[in-house]
Scaffold this active site. Structure first.
Site, PDB file in Angstrom:
ATOM      1  N   HIS A 110       0.856  -1.186   0.000  1.00  0.00           N
ATOM      2  CA  HIS A 110       0.000   0.000   0.000  1.00  0.00           C
ATOM      3  C   HIS A 110       0.897   1.242   0.000  1.00  0.00           C
ATOM      4  O   HIS A 110       1.857   1.295   0.780  1.00  0.00           O
ATOM      5  CB  HIS A 110      -0.930   0.002   1.221  1.00  0.00           C
ATOM      6  N   GLU A 178       9.546   4.369  -6.450  1.00  0.00           N
ATOM      7  CA  GLU A 178      10.979   4.143  -6.663  1.00  0.00           C
ATOM      8  C   GLU A 178      11.733   3.895  -5.359  1.00  0.00           C
ATOM      9  O   GLU A 178      12.552   2.995  -5.252  1.00  0.00           O
ATOM     10  CB  GLU A 178      11.602   5.347  -7.383  1.00  0.00           C
TER      11      GLU A 178
END
Ligand code: GRF
Length: 200
Positions: A110, A178
């Site tokens: 999440h 990222e």
């Protein structure tokens, strides 16, 4: 060897992070046995095909009722030999029956630090819009076990990410992916493969 089934609905960048980690041998003792998407045009299926990973599309729309869909999903996962189910951008709300079939063997990524910005309606960009609206300086991502609730299962691992001045939801989403998501998911799968994750 931990066999995993990865459930996807969209671009599959988290799936790609798992694939890359395995291919670079940064994630060991793990094999992707099956990728399942509820969307036949999900680019995640293309990513699986490009890496020779078995994949299929199982959509609730193709079944008379929810019980039939659940059974098709359970059969496909059990048939693949997967011992862990990884939700990687999977947007179908799982039924209690499905969760019970793989109790404590389903994990989800999440894009926030649960318990912030999670629960019903908090997915994708909406999570980052809420974080920016609230004005938090730190956000991040969470991997947790899936239980019968939405984003309520036991937290396994989290990684913080700085919110920067001028961030848009899109810029923040990319940084969280990222710097957090693409690192966390392989790390949690490795911990489970190594038997280092215990249910409290
Ligand atoms: C990501 O933001 C992830 O946190 C959420 O779904 C989004 C898309 O993921 N669960 P992906 O690119 O399809 O892996």
């Amino acid at each position: 060897m931990l066999k995993i089934a990865v459930l996807v609905s969209g671009g599959g960048t988290n799936l790609q992070a798992i694939i890359d980690a395995i291919e670079k041998k940064e994630l060991t003792n793990t094999q992707i046995a099956l990728v399942i998407s509820n969307k036949k045009d999900a680019y995640a299926l293309t990513r699986a095909a490009e890496h020779g990973i078995k994949s299929c599309c199982i959509s609730p729309k193709d079944y008379a009722d929810r019980a039939d869909y659940d059974q098709a999903m359970i059969d496909a996962i059990r048939g693949s030999g997967a011992e862990l189910v990884v939700l990687a951008g999977f947007l179908v709300v799982l039924s209690a029956r499905f969760v019970d079939a793989f109790s404590h063997r389903i994990i989800n990524i999440h894009p926030s630090l649960i318990p912030s910005f999670c629960g019903d309606g908090f997915y994708g960009l909406r999570v980052h819009e809420a974080a920016l609206k609230r004005g938090v300086k730190i956000t991040g991502a969470t991997v947790h076990f899936v239980d019968s609730g939405t984003d309520t299962g036991p937290i396994i691992m989290q990684k913080a990410v700085e919110v920067q001045d001028g961030d848009t939801p899109e810029i923040l989403q990319r940084r969280v992916m990222e710097q957090a998501e693409w690192k966390l998911l392989p790390a949690v799968i490795q911990a489970i493969a190594d038997g280092r994750v215990l249910i409290g």
